[in-house]
Design a protein around this motif. Structure first.
Motif, PDB file in Angstrom:
ATOM      1  N   LEU A  13      42.227  72.154  73.051  1.00 16.54           N
ATOM      2  CA  LEU A  13      43.141  71.940  73.692  1.00 16.54           C
ATOM      3  C   LEU A  13      44.375  72.851  75.013  1.00 16.54           C
ATOM      4  O   LEU A  13      44.357  72.402  75.771  1.00 16.54           O
ATOM      5  N   HIS A  14      44.253  74.080  74.363  1.00 20.38           N
ATOM      6  CA  HIS A  14      44.680  75.080  75.998  1.00 20.38           C
ATOM      7  C   HIS A  14      43.994  75.155  77.266  1.00 20.38           C
ATOM      8  O   HIS A  14      44.750  75.264  78.104  1.00 20.38           O
ATOM      9  N   LYS A  15      42.215  75.287  76.765  1.00 25.41           N
ATOM     10  CA  LYS A  15      41.312  74.539  77.879  1.00 25.41           C
ATOM     11  C   LYS A  15      42.034  73.257  78.605  1.00 25.41           C
ATOM     12  O   LYS A  15      42.023  73.068  79.591  1.00 25.41           O
ATOM     13  N   THR A  16      42.098  72.076  77.620  1.00 24.70           N
ATOM     14  CA  THR A  16      42.294  70.895  78.379  1.00 24.70           C
ATOM     15  C   THR A  16      43.497  71.508  78.840  1.00 24.70           C
ATOM     16  O   THR A  16      44.083  71.088  80.826  1.00 24.70           O
ATOM     17  N   ARG A  17      45.423  71.500  79.128  1.00 23.53           N
ATOM     18  CA  ARG A  17      46.265  71.785  79.535  1.00 23.53           C
ATOM     19  C   ARG A  17      45.779  72.888  80.630  1.00 23.53           C
ATOM     20  O   ARG A  17      46.637  72.617  81.823  1.00 23.53           O
ATOM     21  N   SER A  18      45.447  74.126  80.425  1.00 21.14           N
ATOM     22  CA  SER A  18      44.803  74.772  81.485  1.00 21.14           C
ATOM     23  C   SER A  18      44.156  73.786  82.829  1.00 21.14           C
ATOM     24  O   SER A  18      44.611  74.223  84.253  1.00 21.14           O
ATOM     25  N   LEU A  19      43.574  73.124  82.538  1.00 25.05           N
ATOM     26  CA  LEU A  19      42.670  72.362  83.565  1.00 25.05           C
ATOM     27  C   LEU A  19      43.889  71.623  84.000  1.00 25.05           C
ATOM     28  O   LEU A  19      43.330  71.563  84.970  1.00 25.05           O
ATOM     29  N   TRP A  20      44.961  71.184  83.187  1.00 23.44           N
ATOM     30  CA  TRP A  20      45.780  70.299  84.429  1.00 23.44           C
ATOM     31  C   TRP A  20      46.505  70.813  84.699  1.00 23.44           C
ATOM     32  O   TRP A  20      46.941  70.128  86.245  1.00 23.44           O
ATOM     33  N   THR A  21      46.939  71.918  84.846  1.00 24.83           N
ATOM     34  CA  THR A  21      47.384  72.737  85.407  1.00 24.83           C
ATOM     35  C   THR A  21      46.703  72.607  86.785  1.00 24.83           C
ATOM     36  O   THR A  21      47.208  73.295  87.640  1.00 24.83           O
ATOM     37  N   ALA A  22      45.622  72.832  86.691  1.00 26.52           N
ATOM     38  CA  ALA A  22      44.596  73.146  88.110  1.00 26.52           C
ATOM     39  C   ALA A  22      44.848  72.081  88.520  1.00 26.52           C
ATOM     40  O   ALA A  22      44.819  71.747  89.585  1.00 26.52           O
ATOM     41  N   LEU A  23      43.983  70.848  87.993  1.00 27.64           N
ATOM     42  CA  LEU A  23      44.137  69.923  88.737  1.00 27.64           C
ATOM     43  C   LEU A  23      45.278  69.227  89.640  1.00 27.64           C
ATOM     44  O   LEU A  23      45.377  68.864  90.724  1.00 27.64           O
TER      45      LEU A  23
END
Length: 128
Positions: A13-23
């Protein structure tokens, strides 16, 4: 004490939030590449699949204003542990840019690399 599955759920979940921050950042390709497995596939609405096999197309597909939002929110989040080395996060996303709204469902799958880091394998969004 959290179980192994609880830790996996929290990590992906933390990694998915990091992905959306990057996106949603000003320059998405570098941080997304850092998060990604070499065989990553990104599936966005109304676009061809993006892979690292063609880095030029990958960079071009992710350049702003693609997904350049003022903010985003993930709702109805579910984390699914596939096994100790893989998991998927599903969710609804609502993002805004000015008065434009983006609404989609998403699914992001992660695998644990040899170095112990979670790497993005597949990310998919469907407009709603």
């Amino acid at each position: 004490m959290p179980t192994m599955h609880d830790r996996i759920r929290a990590d992906i979940l933390h990694k998915t939030r990091s992905l959306w921050t990057a996106l949603t950042s000003a320059n998405p390709p570098p941080p997304i590449k850092k998060l990604s497995n070499p065989d990553v596939v990104l599936l966005f609405p109304k676009m061809e699949a993006l892979t690292l096999e063609d880095e030029e197309a990958f960079d071009e597909g992710l350049k702003p204003p693609f997904h350049r939002f003022d903010g985003y929110q993930l709702d109805d989040v579910r984390t699914i542990v596939i096994d100790l080395m893989a998991g998927t996060v599903t969710y609804k996303v609502r993002a805004v840019r000015g008065n434009q709204e983006y609404r989609a469902t998403g699914s992001t799958t992660w695998s644990q690399a040899a170095d112990g880091e979670w790497r993005l394998v597949v990310h998919q969004e469907t407009l709603i």
